[in-house]
Write a protein that holds these residues in place. Structure first.
Motif, mmCIF file in Angstrom:
data_model
loop_
_atom_site.group_PDB
_atom_site.id
_atom_site.type_symbol
_atom_site.label_atom_id
_atom_site.label_comp_id
_atom_site.label_asym_id
_atom_site.label_seq_id
_atom_site.Cartn_x
_atom_site.Cartn_y
_atom_site.Cartn_z
ATOM 1 N N MET A 128 0.846 -1.186 0.000
ATOM 2 C CA MET A 128 0.000 0.000 0.000
ATOM 3 C C MET A 128 0.885 1.241 0.000
ATOM 4 N N VAL A 129 0.604 2.137 -0.955
ATOM 5 C CA VAL A 129 1.376 3.371 -1.054
ATOM 6 C C VAL A 129 0.414 4.557 -0.977
ATOM 7 N N THR A 130 0.622 5.456 -0.009
ATOM 8 C CA THR A 130 -0.221 6.655 0.059
ATOM 9 C C THR A 130 0.374 7.731 -0.846
ATOM 10 N N GLY A 131 -0.507 8.572 -1.395
ATOM 11 C CA GLY A 131 -0.047 9.638 -2.292
ATOM 12 C C GLY A 131 0.675 9.069 -3.494
ATOM 13 N N ALA A 132 0.037 8.099 -4.145
ATOM 14 C CA ALA A 132 0.718 7.381 -5.235
ATOM 15 C C ALA A 132 0.399 7.975 -6.608
#
Ligand code: NAP
Length: 237
Positions: free
Chosen positions: A1-5
């Motif tokens: 999971m990557v935030t601000g992707a």
């Protein structure tokens, strides 16, 4: 999971993970992530997009729960989403302080709390928090931003100690000056002055950070926790 992707470093990290064979949950706030979804299909991987504002703890929980629902588990969390609201302290209003601290630092707390629950149960996981050399060196005009990024370092080391015995590693990356929308808004004079401070003589690229994020997520970093990996072309040494 990557935030601000959806842009910049987060997008490069998500792309690197897809190319390395991971399925990815890509969070965005305003910018669509259609190209990442197409890339995943091209590579035979799965990418799931989740619109959410990481300044909200409930939204952070929703991203994590979507990851677990879609993939059955969460192995890697990259807390990348971040903003700047620069200005000298004397002219900084409460809103500029609160927005930056909430978006950059509270989000790391909320996403990590939600994800670590699942990682602890699995006795495995890697949390990677994107800090900044501003959090180590400080930067005039960025008291709010530097405080959020220094806060991330303290958070990273504390959580690394809490989770080390549970098989979950927690590390931070401190990028220097990386080409992205965040730094493109800075004037030519500022950019020239920063360039003079970089021994390697160039700005970093988002792919430089993606490489570090791949390493910290991989078994190559199996014995690495609580560290701050500085990726800045030598700027802060
Ligand atoms: P950027 O190009 O401005 O991209 C920021 C990303 O964060 C975008 O994908 C944006 O999504 C997302 N975002 C912002 N607010 C959000 C929110 N409330 N909820 C969800 N997502 C949100 O910035 P960048 O340069 O890639 O920076 C990424 C991270 O690296 C940040 O934490 C930054 O502080 C850190 N960093 C950058 C540098 C540098 O030189 N660029 C140096 C050190 C550290 P939307 O487009 O959907 O709004």
């Amino acid at each position: 999971m990557v935030t601000g992707a959806s842009r910049g470093l987060g997008r490069a990290i998500a792309e690197e993970y897809l190319r390395a064979g991971a399925d990815v949950v890509v969070n965005y706030n305003r910018t669509p992530v259609d190209e990442l979804l197409s890339l995943a299909t091209e590579l035979g991987r799965r990418a799931v997009a989740v619109q959410a504002d990481v300044a909200s703890a409930a939204d952070c929980e929703r991203i994590v729960e979507t990851a677990v629902k879609e993939f059955g588990k969460i192995d890697i969390l990259v807390n990348n989403a971040g903003i700047t609201r620069d200005g000298l302290l004397m002219r900084m209003d409460e809103e500029a302080w609160d927005t930056v601290i909430t978006t950059n630092l509270k989000s790391v707390f909320a996403c990590s709390r939600a994800a670590s629950k699942h990682m602890m149960r699995a006795r495995s996981g890697s949390i990677i928090n994107i800090s900044s050399v501003a959090g180590i060196m400080g930067n005039a005009g960025q008291t709010n931003y530097a405080a959020s990024k220094a806060g991330i370092i303290g958070f990273t080391k504390s959580l690394a100690r809490e989770l080390a015995g549970r098989g979950v590693r927690v590390n931070a990356i401190a990028p220097g000056f990386i080409t992205s929308d965040m730094t493109n808004v800075l004037g030519e004079k500022v950019r020239e002055a920063v360039l003079q401070e970089i021994p390697m003589g160039r700005f970093g690229e988002p792919s430089d950070i993606a490489g570090a994020a791949l390493y910290l997520a991989s078994p190559l970093a199996n014995y690495v926790t609580g560290t701050v990996l500085v990726v800045d072309g030598g700027m802060s040494m």
